[in-house]
Design a protein around this motif. Structure first.
Motif, PDB file in Angstrom:
ATOM      1  N   THR A 192       0.865  -1.182   0.000  1.00  0.00           N
ATOM      2  CA  THR A 192       0.000   0.000   0.000  1.00  0.00           C
ATOM      3  C   THR A 192       0.897   1.225   0.000  1.00  0.00           C
ATOM      4  OG1 THR A 192      -1.842   1.124   1.108  1.00  0.00           O
ATOM      5  CG2 THR A 192      -0.167   0.149   2.526  1.00  0.00           C
ATOM      6  N   GLY A 193       0.304   2.392  -0.150  1.00  0.00           N
ATOM      7  CA  GLY A 193       1.120   3.595  -0.192  1.00  0.00           C
ATOM      8  C   GLY A 193       0.270   4.844  -0.082  1.00  0.00           C
ATOM      9  N   TRP A 194       0.943   5.984  -0.023  1.00  0.00           N
ATOM     10  CA  TRP A 194       0.259   7.266   0.087  1.00  0.00           C
ATOM     11  C   TRP A 194      -0.633   7.495  -1.133  1.00  0.00           C
ATOM     12  CZ3 TRP A 194      -1.668  10.232   3.344  1.00  0.00           C
ATOM     13  CH2 TRP A 194      -1.832  11.609   3.181  1.00  0.00           C
ATOM     14  N   ALA A 195      -0.179   7.051  -2.301  1.00  0.00           N
ATOM     15  CA  ALA A 195      -0.992   7.201  -3.510  1.00  0.00           C
ATOM     16  C   ALA A 195      -2.224   6.308  -3.454  1.00  0.00           C
ATOM     17  CB  ALA A 195      -0.150   6.855  -4.746  1.00  0.00           C
ATOM     18  N   GLN A 196      -2.078   5.101  -2.914  1.00  0.00           N
ATOM     19  CA  GLN A 196      -3.192   4.145  -2.907  1.00  0.00           C
ATOM     20  C   GLN A 196      -4.313   4.562  -1.953  1.00  0.00           C
ATOM     21  OE1 GLN A 196       0.086   3.103  -3.416  1.00  0.00           O
ATOM     22  NE2 GLN A 196      -0.694   2.900  -5.497  1.00  0.00           N
ATOM     23  N   VAL A 197      -3.979   5.222  -0.848  1.00  0.00           N
ATOM     24  CA  VAL A 197      -5.029   5.632   0.087  1.00  0.00           C
ATOM     25  C   VAL A 197      -5.698   6.936  -0.350  1.00  0.00           C
ATOM     26  CG1 VAL A 197      -3.918   4.473   2.036  1.00  0.00           C
ATOM     27  CG2 VAL A 197      -3.442   6.891   1.613  1.00  0.00           C
ATOM     28  N   ASN A 198      -5.128   7.579  -1.357  1.00  0.00           N
ATOM     29  CA  ASN A 198      -5.700   8.840  -1.839  1.00  0.00           C
ATOM     30  C   ASN A 198      -6.338   8.742  -3.211  1.00  0.00           C
ATOM     31  OD1 ASN A 198      -5.029  11.259   0.044  1.00  0.00           O
ATOM     32  ND2 ASN A 198      -3.139  10.052   0.025  1.00  0.00           N
ATOM     33  N   GLN A 199      -6.126   7.625  -3.919  1.00  0.00           N
ATOM     34  CA  GLN A 199      -6.613   7.539  -5.290  1.00  0.00           C
ATOM     35  C   GLN A 199      -6.959   6.100  -5.641  1.00  0.00           C
ATOM     36  OE1 GLN A 199      -4.559  10.163  -8.023  1.00  0.00           O
ATOM     37  NE2 GLN A 199      -4.718   8.646  -9.667  1.00  0.00           N
ATOM     38  N   THR A 203      -6.740   4.547 -14.465  1.00  0.00           N
ATOM     39  CA  THR A 203      -7.531   4.373 -15.683  1.00  0.00           C
ATOM     40  C   THR A 203      -7.007   5.239 -16.823  1.00  0.00           C
ATOM     41  OG1 THR A 203      -9.094   6.115 -15.013  1.00  0.00           O
ATOM     42  CG2 THR A 203      -9.626   3.845 -14.364  1.00  0.00           C
ATOM     43  N   SER A 204      -6.043   6.112 -16.520  1.00  0.00           N
ATOM     44  CA  SER A 204      -5.512   7.002 -17.557  1.00  0.00           C
ATOM     45  C   SER A 204      -4.112   7.453 -17.154  1.00  0.00           C
ATOM     46  CB  SER A 204      -6.409   8.231 -17.729  1.00  0.00           C
ATOM     47  OG  SER A 204      -6.335   9.063 -16.569  1.00  0.00           O
ATOM     48  N   ILE A 205      -3.406   8.058 -18.091  1.00  0.00           N
ATOM     49  CA  ILE A 205      -2.068   8.560 -17.819  1.00  0.00           C
ATOM     50  C   ILE A 205      -2.100   9.676 -16.788  1.00  0.00           C
ATOM     51  CG2 ILE A 205      -2.028  10.313 -19.636  1.00  0.00           C
ATOM     52  CD1 ILE A 205       0.859   7.923 -18.761  1.00  0.00           C
ATOM     53  N   ASP A 206      -3.186  10.442 -16.744  1.00  0.00           N
ATOM     54  CA  ASP A 206      -3.310  11.510 -15.740  1.00  0.00           C
ATOM     55  C   ASP A 206      -3.414  10.930 -14.334  1.00  0.00           C
ATOM     56  OD1 ASP A 206      -3.140  13.631 -17.523  1.00  0.00           O
ATOM     57  OD2 ASP A 206      -5.298  13.622 -17.927  1.00  0.00           O
ATOM     58  N   ASP A 207      -4.084   9.773 -14.198  1.00  0.00           N
ATOM     59  CA  ASP A 207      -4.140   9.107 -12.894  1.00  0.00           C
ATOM     60  C   ASP A 207      -2.738   8.737 -12.427  1.00  0.00           C
ATOM     61  OD1 ASP A 207      -6.876   9.294 -12.870  1.00  0.00           O
ATOM     62  OD2 ASP A 207      -7.219   7.233 -13.526  1.00  0.00           O
ATOM     63  N   VAL A 208      -1.919   8.264 -13.347  1.00  0.00           N
ATOM     64  CA  VAL A 208      -0.545   7.889 -13.005  1.00  0.00           C
ATOM     65  C   VAL A 208       0.246   9.111 -12.573  1.00  0.00           C
ATOM     66  CG1 VAL A 208       1.581   6.814 -13.817  1.00  0.00           C
ATOM     67  CG2 VAL A 208      -0.620   5.939 -14.602  1.00  0.00           C
ATOM     68  N   ARG A 209       0.077  10.220 -13.287  1.00  0.00           N
ATOM     69  CA  ARG A 209       0.787  11.457 -12.920  1.00  0.00           C
ATOM     70  C   ARG A 209       0.425  11.888 -11.494  1.00  0.00           C
ATOM     71  NH1 ARG A 209      -0.428  13.178 -18.417  1.00  0.00           N
ATOM     72  NH2 ARG A 209       1.505  13.217 -19.629  1.00  0.00           N
ATOM     73  N   ASN A 210      -0.850  11.797 -11.163  1.00  0.00           N
ATOM     74  CA  ASN A 210      -1.273  12.174  -9.814  1.00  0.00           C
ATOM     75  C   ASN A 210      -0.650  11.258  -8.774  1.00  0.00           C
ATOM     76  OD1 ASN A 210      -2.874  14.307 -10.688  1.00  0.00           O
ATOM     77  ND2 ASN A 210      -4.691  13.023 -10.911  1.00  0.00           N
ATOM     78  N   LYS A 211      -0.608   9.962  -9.061  1.00  0.00           N
ATOM     79  CA  LYS A 211      -0.020   9.023  -8.114  1.00  0.00           C
ATOM     80  C   LYS A 211       1.477   9.243  -7.951  1.00  0.00           C
ATOM     81  CE  LYS A 211      -3.261   5.186  -7.974  1.00  0.00           C
ATOM     82  NZ  LYS A 211      -3.472   3.737  -8.189  1.00  0.00           N
ATOM     83  N   VAL A 212       2.151   9.623  -9.024  1.00  0.00           N
ATOM     84  CA  VAL A 212       3.579   9.913  -8.923  1.00  0.00           C
ATOM     85  C   VAL A 212       3.808  11.057  -7.943  1.00  0.00           C
ATOM     86  CG1 VAL A 212       5.577  10.830 -10.162  1.00  0.00           C
ATOM     87  CG2 VAL A 212       4.207   9.011 -11.189  1.00  0.00           C
ATOM     88  N   ARG A 213       2.964  12.066  -7.986  1.00  0.00           N
ATOM     89  CA  ARG A 213       3.091  13.195  -7.044  1.00  0.00           C
ATOM     90  C   ARG A 213       2.938  12.720  -5.603  1.00  0.00           C
ATOM     91  NH1 ARG A 213      -0.371  15.574 -11.144  1.00  0.00           N
ATOM     92  NH2 ARG A 213       0.864  16.901 -12.520  1.00  0.00           N
ATOM     93  N   TYR A 214       1.956  11.862  -5.357  1.00  0.00           N
ATOM     94  CA  TYR A 214       1.783  11.307  -4.013  1.00  0.00           C
ATOM     95  C   TYR A 214       2.997  10.475  -3.606  1.00  0.00           C
ATOM     96  CZ  TYR A 214      -3.190  12.597  -3.771  1.00  0.00           C
ATOM     97  OH  TYR A 214      -4.371  13.290  -3.708  1.00  0.00           O
ATOM     98  N   ARG A 233      -4.610   4.222   7.546  1.00  0.00           N
ATOM     99  CA  ARG A 233      -5.555   4.740   6.566  1.00  0.00           C
ATOM    100  C   ARG A 233      -5.908   3.695   5.507  1.00  0.00           C
ATOM    101  NH1 ARG A 233      -4.620  10.824   4.573  1.00  0.00           N
ATOM    102  NH2 ARG A 233      -6.391  10.076   3.336  1.00  0.00           N
ATOM    103  N   THR A 234      -5.087   2.658   5.388  1.00  0.00           N
ATOM    104  CA  THR A 234      -5.374   1.592   4.429  1.00  0.00           C
ATOM    105  C   THR A 234      -6.540   0.731   4.886  1.00  0.00           C
ATOM    106  OG1 THR A 234      -3.056   1.528   3.707  1.00  0.00           O
ATOM    107  CG2 THR A 234      -4.402  -0.406   3.222  1.00  0.00           C
ATOM    108  N   VAL A 235      -6.703   0.565   6.198  1.00  0.00           N
ATOM    109  CA  VAL A 235      -7.758  -0.304   6.735  1.00  0.00           C
ATOM    110  C   VAL A 235      -9.151   0.131   6.265  1.00  0.00           C
ATOM    111  CG1 VAL A 235      -8.852  -1.163   8.834  1.00  0.00           C
ATOM    112  CG2 VAL A 235      -6.352  -1.011   8.697  1.00  0.00           C
ATOM    113  N   PRO A 236      -9.549   1.392   6.444  1.00  0.00           N
ATOM    114  CA  PRO A 236     -10.878   1.786   5.935  1.00  0.00           C
ATOM    115  C   PRO A 236     -10.975   1.725   4.417  1.00  0.00           C
ATOM    116  CG  PRO A 236      -9.681   3.700   6.773  1.00  0.00           C
ATOM    117  CD  PRO A 236      -8.921   2.493   7.216  1.00  0.00           C
ATOM    118  N   VAL A 237      -9.858   1.903   3.709  1.00  0.00           N
ATOM    119  CA  VAL A 237      -9.878   1.770   2.247  1.00  0.00           C
ATOM    120  C   VAL A 237     -10.286   0.355   1.866  1.00  0.00           C
ATOM    121  CG1 VAL A 237      -8.434   1.725   0.175  1.00  0.00           C
ATOM    122  CG2 VAL A 237      -8.213   3.612   1.797  1.00  0.00           C
TER     123      VAL A 237
END
Length: 245
Positions: A192-199, A203-214, A233-237
């Motif tokens: 898990t990671g900071w990107a996974q608990v926030n997004q 589904t698109s290259i823009d999603d990947v860009r956002n996750k890279v920032r996280y 934070r992963t538990v409720p996810v």
């Protein structure tokens, strides 16, 4: 809203140069003592997690075997930690070459039918993806398919928290599209990671860009306190199926 069962190919769209950040702004923490403690904590937590999750894993292993032909587990090459030195590369120094990181085999419960990527090759999964099995849909919603990666943690290939590892073929394409993408490999990959608990899933290259920032935010402030916060934070996810399908 209707969703198509046709999997979408991963697009190639280079990021405009004006939006690229300087590589020099991201530095992974490299204190050896801190890394050793973090490694010990990860192994202990992964071992405890395997013991606690064993009954659930046995149940889903049986369900996978009974409901679809093929293996219970799914293994695939992923790009791991990159310990190569930063700075100007010496053409005769193999350690200075940026090859993306050390490859390893990741373990997951199989959620798709066998030969799901034929004939189109690697594609992103989508909602109501026809390739996903009935049991696989449940596992993907609750992230149960990721539990076997606790073995990867014990083997030293992953941590519980860190940037999600990508396949070598997709990794090389994303490095062309997103200049900062290779910087994710300065931290050990995670379940898990900071990107996974926030997004949600990509589904698109823009999603990947956002996750890279996280991911780069995590690398800047990574530590045990940060890891425990993300685990919590992963538990409720997982329980409330946030971002999963």
């Amino acid at each position: 809203m209707q969703f198509s069962d046709v999997a979408r190919p991963i697009p190639i769209a280079h990021e405009p140069a004006p939006h690229r950040a300087s590589r020099a702004k991201v530095r992974a923490k490299s204190n050896h003592a801190d890394e050793t403690i973090q490694r010990i904590v990860n192994v202990v937590l992964a071992a405890i997690g395997l013991i606690l999750a064993a009954p659930l894993m046995v149940v889903f292993a049986i369900l996978v075997k009974l409901t679809s032909p093929g293996p219970i587990f799914y293994s695939q090459a992923r790009v791991g930690l990159d310990r190569r030195r930063t700075g100007p590369a010496n053409a005769y120094d193999r350690r200075a070459r940026d090859l993306g990181g050390r490859p390893f085999m990741i373990f997951k419960f199989r959620t798709m039918r066998v030969n799901a990527e034929q004939p189109n090759g690697a594609v992103w999964a989508s909602k109501r993806d026809a390739r996903v099995t009935s049991v696989g849909q449940v596992m993907r919603k609750y992230r149960i398919d990721e539990l076997p990666q606790l073995i990867n943690v014990i083997r030293g290939e992953m941590n519980i928290v860190g940037p999600r590892p990508e396949r070598p073929s997709i990794f090389s394409r994303l490095c062309d599209d997103i200049e900062e993408y290779p910087l994710r490999q300065r931290a050990r990959p995670g379940i898990t990671g900071w990107a996974q608990v926030n997004q949600a899933y990509d589904t698109s290259i823009d999603d990947v860009r956002n996750k890279v920032r996280y991911d780069l935010e995590y690398i800047e402030r990574q530590g045990l306190a940060e890891d425990f916060m993300i685990m919590a934070r992963t538990v409720p996810v997982m329980i409330f199926r946030r971002g999963g399908w």
